[in-house]
Design a protein around this motif. Structure first.
Motif, PDB file in Angstrom:
ATOM      1  N   ASN A  65      10.955  -3.000  10.800  1.00 34.44           N
ATOM      2  CA  ASN A  65       9.983  -3.751   9.997  1.00 34.44           C
ATOM      3  C   ASN A  65       9.064  -4.511  10.942  1.00 34.44           C
ATOM      4  O   ASN A  65       9.492  -5.437  11.629  1.00 34.44           O
ATOM      5  N   ILE A  66       7.819  -4.102  10.996  1.00 37.31           N
ATOM      6  CA  ILE A  66       6.850  -4.783  11.876  1.00 37.31           C
ATOM      7  C   ILE A  66       5.741  -5.414  11.044  1.00 37.31           C
ATOM      8  O   ILE A  66       4.583  -5.491  11.458  1.00 37.31           O
ATOM      9  N   SER A  67       6.096  -5.865   9.837  1.00 46.43           N
ATOM     10  CA  SER A  67       5.116  -6.476   8.939  1.00 46.43           C
ATOM     11  C   SER A  67       4.660  -7.832   9.448  1.00 46.43           C
ATOM     12  O   SER A  67       5.311  -8.476  10.269  1.00 46.43           O
ATOM     13  N   ASP A  68       3.497  -8.250   8.936  1.00 49.81           N
ATOM     14  CA  ASP A  68       2.954  -9.588   9.190  1.00 49.81           C
ATOM     15  C   ASP A  68       2.717  -9.859  10.670  1.00 49.81           C
ATOM     16  O   ASP A  68       2.874 -10.995  11.147  1.00 49.81           O
ATOM     17  N   ASN A  69       2.370  -8.827  11.417  1.00 51.64           N
ATOM     18  CA  ASN A  69       2.001  -9.005  12.814  1.00 51.64           C
ATOM     19  C   ASN A  69       0.502  -8.827  12.974  1.00 51.64           C
ATOM     20  O   ASN A  69      -0.187  -8.324  12.081  1.00 51.64           O
ATOM     21  N   GLN A  86      14.541   5.964  10.287  1.00 54.32           N
ATOM     22  CA  GLN A  86      14.494   6.481   8.920  1.00 54.32           C
ATOM     23  C   GLN A  86      13.592   5.654   8.010  1.00 54.32           C
ATOM     24  O   GLN A  86      12.962   6.194   7.110  1.00 54.32           O
ATOM     25  N   THR A  87      13.553   4.334   8.246  1.00 52.28           N
ATOM     26  CA  THR A  87      12.772   3.445   7.392  1.00 52.28           C
ATOM     27  C   THR A  87      11.801   2.652   8.239  1.00 52.28           C
ATOM     28  O   THR A  87      12.202   2.000   9.207  1.00 52.28           O
ATOM     29  N   LEU A  88      10.527   2.699   7.855  1.00 48.48           N
ATOM     30  CA  LEU A  88       9.487   1.978   8.589  1.00 48.48           C
ATOM     31  C   LEU A  88       8.665   1.170   7.594  1.00 48.48           C
ATOM     32  O   LEU A  88       8.145   1.715   6.609  1.00 48.48           O
ATOM     33  N   ILE A  89       8.581  -0.132   7.863  1.00 49.95           N
ATOM     34  CA  ILE A  89       7.804  -1.032   7.005  1.00 49.95           C
ATOM     35  C   ILE A  89       6.698  -1.647   7.840  1.00 49.95           C
ATOM     36  O   ILE A  89       6.955  -2.329   8.827  1.00 49.95           O
ATOM     37  N   ILE A  90       5.482  -1.396   7.459  1.00 53.26           N
ATOM     38  CA  ILE A  90       4.336  -1.930   8.212  1.00 53.26           C
ATOM     39  C   ILE A  90       3.346  -2.555   7.226  1.00 53.26           C
ATOM     40  O   ILE A  90       2.163  -2.250   7.211  1.00 53.26           O
ATOM     41  N   ASP A  91       3.864  -3.464   6.378  1.00 53.39           N
ATOM     42  CA  ASP A  91       3.018  -4.157   5.409  1.00 53.39           C
ATOM     43  C   ASP A  91       2.163  -5.218   6.075  1.00 53.39           C
ATOM     44  O   ASP A  91       2.528  -5.813   7.098  1.00 53.39           O
ATOM     45  N   ASP A  92       0.999  -5.434   5.443  1.00 57.10           N
ATOM     46  CA  ASP A  92       0.116  -6.544   5.816  1.00 57.10           C
ATOM     47  C   ASP A  92      -0.335  -6.510   7.261  1.00 57.10           C
ATOM     48  O   ASP A  92      -0.391  -7.536   7.936  1.00 57.10           O
ATOM     49  N   LEU A  93      -0.644  -5.319   7.761  1.00 52.21           N
ATOM     50  CA  LEU A  93      -1.312  -5.218   9.050  1.00 52.21           C
ATOM     51  C   LEU A  93      -2.806  -5.138   8.747  1.00 52.21           C
ATOM     52  O   LEU A  93      -3.405  -4.080   8.770  1.00 52.21           O
ATOM     53  N   CYS A  94      -3.382  -6.280   8.469  1.00 53.82           N
ATOM     54  CA  CYS A  94      -4.674  -6.298   7.796  1.00 53.82           C
ATOM     55  C   CYS A  94      -5.846  -5.935   8.693  1.00 53.82           C
ATOM     56  O   CYS A  94      -6.965  -5.788   8.220  1.00 53.82           O
ATOM     57  N   ALA A  95      -5.649  -5.792   9.994  1.00 52.49           N
ATOM     58  CA  ALA A  95      -6.783  -5.436  10.847  1.00 52.49           C
ATOM     59  C   ALA A  95      -6.438  -4.313  11.808  1.00 52.49           C
ATOM     60  O   ALA A  95      -7.074  -4.133  12.831  1.00 52.49           O
ATOM     61  N   LEU A 111       8.788   5.115   3.994  1.00 56.19           N
ATOM     62  CA  LEU A 111       7.637   4.481   4.637  1.00 56.19           C
ATOM     63  C   LEU A 111       6.960   3.551   3.645  1.00 56.19           C
ATOM     64  O   LEU A 111       6.634   3.940   2.522  1.00 56.19           O
ATOM     65  N   SER A 112       6.761   2.299   4.076  1.00 56.16           N
ATOM     66  CA  SER A 112       6.061   1.311   3.263  1.00 56.16           C
ATOM     67  C   SER A 112       4.866   0.807   4.045  1.00 56.16           C
ATOM     68  O   SER A 112       5.017   0.286   5.158  1.00 56.16           O
ATOM     69  N   ILE A 113       3.687   0.985   3.486  1.00 56.19           N
ATOM     70  CA  ILE A 113       2.442   0.589   4.144  1.00 56.19           C
ATOM     71  C   ILE A 113       1.697  -0.374   3.225  1.00 56.19           C
ATOM     72  O   ILE A 113       1.614  -0.163   2.011  1.00 56.19           O
ATOM     73  N   GLY A 114       1.145  -1.432   3.805  1.00 52.27           N
ATOM     74  CA  GLY A 114       0.357  -2.367   3.003  1.00 52.27           C
ATOM     75  C   GLY A 114      -0.832  -2.888   3.760  1.00 52.27           C
ATOM     76  O   GLY A 114      -0.757  -3.243   4.938  1.00 52.27           O
ATOM     77  N   ARG A 115      -1.938  -2.924   3.110  1.00 56.11           N
ATOM     78  CA  ARG A 115      -3.194  -3.489   3.615  1.00 56.11           C
ATOM     79  C   ARG A 115      -3.589  -2.984   4.995  1.00 56.11           C
ATOM     80  O   ARG A 115      -3.834  -3.736   5.906  1.00 56.11           O
ATOM     81  N   ILE A 116      -3.625  -1.654   5.135  1.00 57.71           N
ATOM     82  CA  ILE A 116      -4.233  -1.069   6.323  1.00 57.71           C
ATOM     83  C   ILE A 116      -5.685  -0.809   5.953  1.00 57.71           C
ATOM     84  O   ILE A 116      -6.000   0.166   5.284  1.00 57.71           O
ATOM     85  N   VAL A 117      -6.542  -1.705   6.356  1.00 57.40           N
ATOM     86  CA  VAL A 117      -7.916  -1.638   5.866  1.00 57.40           C
ATOM     87  C   VAL A 117      -8.882  -1.038   6.880  1.00 57.40           C
ATOM     88  O   VAL A 117     -10.047  -0.836   6.583  1.00 57.40           O
ATOM     89  N   GLU A 118      -8.422  -0.777   8.098  1.00 58.06           N
ATOM     90  CA  GLU A 118      -9.316  -0.197   9.093  1.00 58.06           C
ATOM     91  C   GLU A 118      -8.692   1.064   9.673  1.00 58.06           C
ATOM     92  O   GLU A 118      -7.496   1.122   9.919  1.00 58.06           O
ATOM     93  N   ARG A 119      -9.554   2.068   9.839  1.00 52.10           N
ATOM     94  CA  ARG A 119      -9.147   3.286  10.525  1.00 52.10           C
ATOM     95  C   ARG A 119     -10.270   3.730  11.431  1.00 52.10           C
ATOM     96  O   ARG A 119     -11.435   3.433  11.204  1.00 52.10           O
ATOM     97  N   VAL A 136      10.415   8.698   0.392  1.00 51.41           N
ATOM     98  CA  VAL A 136       9.966   7.521  -0.361  1.00 51.41           C
ATOM     99  C   VAL A 136       8.725   6.961   0.326  1.00 51.41           C
ATOM    100  O   VAL A 136       8.783   6.564   1.496  1.00 51.41           O
ATOM    101  N   LEU A 137       7.618   6.954  -0.404  1.00 45.25           N
ATOM    102  CA  LEU A 137       6.356   6.471   0.157  1.00 45.25           C
ATOM    103  C   LEU A 137       5.794   5.375  -0.735  1.00 45.25           C
ATOM    104  O   LEU A 137       5.626   5.562  -1.943  1.00 45.25           O
ATOM    105  N   GLN A 138       5.524   4.216  -0.109  1.00 41.12           N
ATOM    106  CA  GLN A 138       4.927   3.088  -0.831  1.00 41.12           C
ATOM    107  C   GLN A 138       3.689   2.639  -0.073  1.00 41.12           C
ATOM    108  O   GLN A 138       3.760   2.305   1.111  1.00 41.12           O
ATOM    109  N   ILE A 139       2.563   2.641  -0.785  1.00 33.74           N
ATOM    110  CA  ILE A 139       1.303   2.208  -0.171  1.00 33.74           C
ATOM    111  C   ILE A 139       0.656   1.186  -1.096  1.00 33.74           C
ATOM    112  O   ILE A 139       0.461   1.447  -2.284  1.00 33.74           O
ATOM    113  N   ARG A 140       0.317   0.021  -0.541  1.00 32.74           N
ATOM    114  CA  ARG A 140      -0.275  -1.055  -1.331  1.00 32.74           C
ATOM    115  C   ARG A 140      -1.538  -1.586  -0.665  1.00 32.74           C
ATOM    116  O   ARG A 140      -1.613  -1.653   0.560  1.00 32.74           O
ATOM    117  N   ASN A 141      -2.490  -1.972  -1.520  1.00 24.61           N
ATOM    118  CA  ASN A 141      -3.684  -2.671  -1.053  1.00 24.61           C
ATOM    119  C   ASN A 141      -4.436  -1.905   0.025  1.00 24.61           C
ATOM    120  O   ASN A 141      -4.927  -2.486   1.006  1.00 24.61           O
TER     121      ASN A 141
END
Length: 491
Positions: A65-69, A86-95, A111-119, A136-141
């Motif tokens: 889980n590398i969220s909120d970094n 097996q499980t990777l959480i990268i929520d709220d990597l907003c930049a 895989l859980s992804i949240g707020r990846i707003v730049e590519r 299992v795939l979760q993508i938010r925001n």
């Protein structure tokens, strides 16, 4: 430290652990041989190379889980060396910036992804190309408004759970290829309509969530029939702007019969329109009282059709029984209230017999019947061509002539049965028979009559009255005339 199974990185210990791991890997000794769950919340500007360049050190990690970094980017093949991940959480990597290989991992299943707003290229279509075993795939925001979501998901043939919320999606994704799906969540998007063809192959689907989209109408084609009937299937279409009109009747009835399968009903199912139901629960929409009112135009059309049917039926009856009707009109108009007048034996008739015939048979009438009965036997016959004076009402004249004749003789032939006035005279003969005066009737058959002319009235007359067939042989004609004369002589 080498006995740790779960570790939470913080600002204070990240640098020490980083150096410890680095020193150990120089000697190819795993720093954390038992570490399986790793949570990082360093909150410092860096990229994944700062903690993954020593992949050998973290090779046992299964949960990351590398969220909120404040990662600036996910580097190329950032997680590829974590062979047990097996499980990777990268929520709220907003930049964060990432490319097509950043998520490469053949072991990754959740895989859980949240707020990846730049590519790098602002397009997500190929980000799952190198992680085909995700279930299992979760993508938010994350904005997918310009992304071909179906193409993006195409490598993930093993998907069993799919969540894409707040994705700006305007059209539902075609998911027929993902036959292992048991759970779908497309909440908080902009989807306005759906076709059941998109889910025709999803026989394992148990839950479908479309909360807070743009749906205003749901009908039977919204989902395949097998999902509507599936007992363990749950549906959540709450917080949509429903148009509670007759087009929603099918869904309203289905919900009423399947309340235990509709998540959030009735509190979160609110009508947006029409105005009289706005803000009220879908449960207050009663299709029976609104949708099944009889349209006044339908009532008018039904009345019109009914009147037209009555008119057609009445016209048919009048046409079929017109002669009977005329007969009774005559009786009512010309007879006394207690019954019509009969001639007694003391009264004299004007004619001995009224002859009903078709003018095409005139030759036989004049050469045979008139010659034999009038000239040879002195009977007085009434012939409509000869004895009925033109100028009066023909129907009344015929009735009057029959009433003033002692006998009624019908000369039957195909010509006779084709003639409308002859049919009238046949009807009068039937009434004469019904009035008990059958002894007044006699039928002469000039030849064989076609079967289509032999109706029920004629059958009754033939079975109930005296009749004789005109013979072609001279030797038989003497018997014929004897029969006719005997009829004429009887009172």
């Amino acid at each position: 430290m080498n006995t740790l199974e779960e570790l939470n990185f913080t600002d204070n210990i990240f640098e020490k652990l980083h150096n410890f791991c680095l020193n150990k890997t120089e000697y190819r000794i795993p720093a954390f041989p038992k570490l399986q769950k790793l949570h990082m919340a360093v909150n410092d500007l860096m990229d994944t190379s700062d903690f993954l360049q020593q992949r050998f050190c973290l090779q046992q990690v299964r949960f990351l889980n590398i969220s909120d970094n404040l990662f600036q980017k996910l580097t190329l093949f950032a997680f590829y060396g974590m062979i047990y991940l097996q499980t990777l959480i990268i929520d709220d990597l907003c930049a964060v910036v990432m490319d097509n290989t950043s998520l490469s991992s053949t072991s990754l299943q959740t895989l859980s992804i949240g707020r990846i707003v730049e590519r790098k290229d602002k397009e997500f279509r190929n980000i799952f190309l190198n992680c085909p075993n995700i279930k299992v795939l979760q993508i938010r925001n994350t904005d997918f408004s310009t992304t071909d979501v179906r193409k993006m998901l195409e490598p993930l043939k093993s998907l069993s759970s799919l969540t894409i919320v707040y994705g700006g999606i305007q059209q539902m994704t075609f998911l027929n290829d993902f036959t292992n799906l048991t759970y779908i969540d497309y909440s908080f998007n902009r989807i306005k309509e759906i076709s059941g063809n998109f889910f025709q192959n999803l026989t394992k689907l148990n839950q479908f969530i479309l909360q807070s989209n743009g749906l205003n109408n749901i009908n039977q084609t919204f989902l395949p029939d097998f999902l509507w009937k599936k007992k363990n299937f749950l549906l959540d279409v709450s917080s949509n702007p429903f148009d509670c009109g007759c087009q929603l009747e099918w869904f309203r009835v289905w919900v009423e019969n399947n309340k235990d399968r509709v998540i959030g009903y009735p509190n979160k199912y609110i009508c947006e329109s029409p105005l009289e139901l706005k803000g009220r629960s879908l449960s207050e929409f009663d299709p029976a009282s609104i949708c099944h009112k009889i349209n006044p135009y339908i009532i008018l059309a039904s009345i019109s059709c009914g009147l037209l049917s009555i008119l057609i039926f009445t016209t048919s009856l009048l046409r079929k029984f017109r002669w009977d009707i005329r007969y009774y009109i005559y009786i009512c108009r010309n007879r006394k209230p207690m019954g019509y007048k009969r001639f007694t034996d003391d009264e004299e008739y004007l004619y001995d017999a009224f002859i009903a015939y078709n003018t095409n048979d005139r030759k036989w009438i004049m050469s045979e019947l008139v010659r034999m009965l009038e000239r040879n036997h002195k009977y007085k016959l009434c012939l409509h061509e000869r004895d009925i004076i033109p100028g009066g009402v023909y129907v009344d004249d015929i009735l009057e002539s029959i009433d003033t004749s002692r006998k009624l003789i019908l000369v039957l032939s195909d010509n006779f049965m084709d003639d409308q006035w002859c049919k009238y005279e046949t009807a009068l003969a039937s009434h004469t028979l019904a009035d008990g005066d059958g002894h007044k009737l006699f039928l002469i058959l000039l030849g064989d009559i076609r079967s289509e002319h032999i109706n029920s009235s004629l059958k009754v007359l033939l079975n109930s009255t005296s009749h004789a067939r005109w013979p072609e042989k001279k030797t038989d004609q003497r018997i014929f005339w004897q029969t006719v004369k005997q009829f004429m002589d009887n009172n």
